[in-house]
Motif scaffolding. Structure first.
Motif, PDB file in Angstrom:
ATOM      1  N   ARG A 163       0.409  36.315 -28.499  1.00  0.00           N
ATOM      2  CA  ARG A 163       0.416  35.125 -29.336  1.00  0.00           C
ATOM      3  C   ARG A 163       0.783  33.903 -28.491  1.00  0.00           C
ATOM      4  O   ARG A 163       1.344  34.040 -27.410  1.00  0.00           O
ATOM      5  CB  ARG A 163       1.404  35.301 -30.490  1.00  0.00           C
ATOM      6  CG  ARG A 163       0.993  36.404 -31.452  1.00  0.00           C
ATOM      7  CD  ARG A 163       1.892  36.469 -32.678  1.00  0.00           C
ATOM      8  NE  ARG A 163       1.348  37.397 -33.661  1.00  0.00           N
ATOM      9  CZ  ARG A 163       1.618  38.702 -33.681  1.00  0.00           C
ATOM     10  NH1 ARG A 163       2.430  39.220 -32.782  1.00  0.00           N
ATOM     11  NH2 ARG A 163       1.082  39.484 -34.601  1.00  0.00           N
ATOM     12  N   PRO A 164       0.460  32.697 -28.987  1.00  0.00           N
ATOM     13  CA  PRO A 164       0.771  31.485 -28.205  1.00  0.00           C
ATOM     14  C   PRO A 164       2.235  31.421 -27.811  1.00  0.00           C
ATOM     15  O   PRO A 164       3.123  31.883 -28.533  1.00  0.00           O
ATOM     16  CB  PRO A 164       0.397  30.347 -29.165  1.00  0.00           C
ATOM     17  CG  PRO A 164      -0.641  30.940 -30.056  1.00  0.00           C
ATOM     18  CD  PRO A 164      -0.272  32.380 -30.221  1.00  0.00           C
ATOM     19  N   GLY A 165       2.501  30.837 -26.657  1.00  0.00           N
ATOM     20  CA  GLY A 165       3.842  30.838 -26.099  1.00  0.00           C
ATOM     21  C   GLY A 165       4.874  30.119 -26.943  1.00  0.00           C
ATOM     22  O   GLY A 165       6.064  30.406 -26.832  1.00  0.00           O
ATOM     23  N   ARG A 166       4.464  29.195 -27.791  1.00  0.00           N
ATOM     24  CA  ARG A 166       5.437  28.474 -28.613  1.00  0.00           C
ATOM     25  C   ARG A 166       5.908  29.310 -29.807  1.00  0.00           C
ATOM     26  O   ARG A 166       6.832  28.906 -30.503  1.00  0.00           O
ATOM     27  CB  ARG A 166       4.833  27.168 -29.106  1.00  0.00           C
ATOM     28  CG  ARG A 166       3.761  27.320 -30.190  1.00  0.00           C
ATOM     29  CD  ARG A 166       3.273  25.976 -30.668  1.00  0.00           C
ATOM     30  NE  ARG A 166       2.297  26.090 -31.746  1.00  0.00           N
ATOM     31  CZ  ARG A 166       1.690  25.049 -32.317  1.00  0.00           C
ATOM     32  NH1 ARG A 166       1.967  23.832 -31.891  1.00  0.00           N
ATOM     33  NH2 ARG A 166       0.812  25.218 -33.280  1.00  0.00           N
ATOM     34  N   THR A 167       5.283  30.455 -30.052  1.00  0.00           N
ATOM     35  CA  THR A 167       5.685  31.316 -31.159  1.00  0.00           C
ATOM     36  C   THR A 167       7.049  31.929 -30.866  1.00  0.00           C
ATOM     37  O   THR A 167       7.307  32.393 -29.756  1.00  0.00           O
ATOM     38  CB  THR A 167       4.662  32.438 -31.371  1.00  0.00           C
ATOM     39  OG1 THR A 167       3.359  31.873 -31.494  1.00  0.00           O
ATOM     40  CG2 THR A 167       4.977  33.243 -32.617  1.00  0.00           C
TER      41      THR A 167
END
Length: 279
Positions: A163-167
């Motif tokens: 999943r995207p790193g900001r998750t």
């Protein structure tokens, strides 16, 4: 006197040999898997035999060799090597364990706990809207978040989708309904302080996710909480070893491919890692 301005390496470039730090058993197993796939789809011809293709794919995954460099040394085109890598990664990812099956397998063996952790796999910097989605403020880099479960000895059981790193780690676990599936099989998970607040069970329910105590600016840890955090850190240390085995595949050093393909890549490497660790 005539001048010779031709390149030293010649028109075809230099070819070198290198050691692949993997077992022969893993290579043979992957070659047999590829042969079975080729027989199933009715592919009667490939530019190279299955054993050679398996070696090239393992070199890309383990040593992060560029497909173009391997293509020139084996007399094929770069896109052919890329297609082989995608094909083998797809075969391996299909054999990766599902979360519910991995938990049921541990429960059948009499296990009581699993170890939970998350890690950010670095990627190249994206452009546009993808740039902000993949930036991890916690790790100060662009990457993809992966959640993993291991047993008490650090052997990888399951990895989540990338999943995207900001998750956040808690959001990723809730998306996979981790606590619900842990309770269904009667298991508990030990995690670090990044997972504080994940277990939203009632006050009378047994905790599905066990974490340490987090200190605050106006609320330091008590004398009893500090030894508890130390004991939990010692118990969950093997999960770090599991991630270390996974990141031995240098292709994860900095993922340069489409993030949508990263999930299949990580799950394929999970299968290969378990083959190497179990031998």
């Amino acid at each position: 006197m005539t001048k010779n301005n031709s390149s030293v390496e010649g028109p075809d470039g230099l070819v070198y040999t290198a050691r692949l730090p993997l077992s022969r058993a893993t290579l043979n197993w992957l070659a047999d898997l590829l042969r079975g796939h080729l027989k199933k789809i009715g592919s009667r011809w490939r530019a190279l035999p299955a054993g050679k293709i398996a070696t090239i794919v393992l070199a890309v995954l383990r040593c992060d060799q560029r497909p173009g460099d391997l293509a020139d040394g084996n007399g094929v085109h770069r896109t052919t090597v890329t297609r082989w890598v995608r094909e083998v990664v797809g075969l391996l990812a299909a054999r990766a364990p599902r979360l519910d099956r991995a938990l049921k397998k541990i429960a059948r063996k009499g296990g009581g706990i699993v170890l939970l952790d998350g890690s950010v796999i670095r990627t190249r910097r994206r452009t546009g809207a993808e740039n902000r989605r993949n930036y991890s403020g916690k790790n100060k880099c662009h990457g993809l978040l992966v959640i993993a479960l291991t047993d008490d000895r650090g052997r990888l059981l399951w990895v989540s989708a990338a999943r995207p790193g900001r998750t956040s780690e808690i959001t990723a676990c809730r998306h996979d309904k981790l606590t619900q599936k842990l309770r269904e099989v009667g298991l508990g998970a030990i995690a670090d302080l990044g997972f504080v607040g994940l277990d939203d069970g009632g006050p009378d329910a047994d905790p599905a996710v066990i974490t340490g105590y987090k200190a605050a600016r106006n609320r330091p840890l008590t004398r009893g909480q500090k030894p508890s955090n130390t004991a939990l850190a010692a118990v969950r240390a093997p999960v770090e070893h599991g991630f270390a085995h996974l990141k031995n595949w240098r292709v994860l050093g900095k993922v340069r491919t489409d993030p949508a393909w990263a999930t299949a890549l990580i799950r394929a490497l999970l299968v290969l890692t378990n083959r190497e660790v179990a031998r």
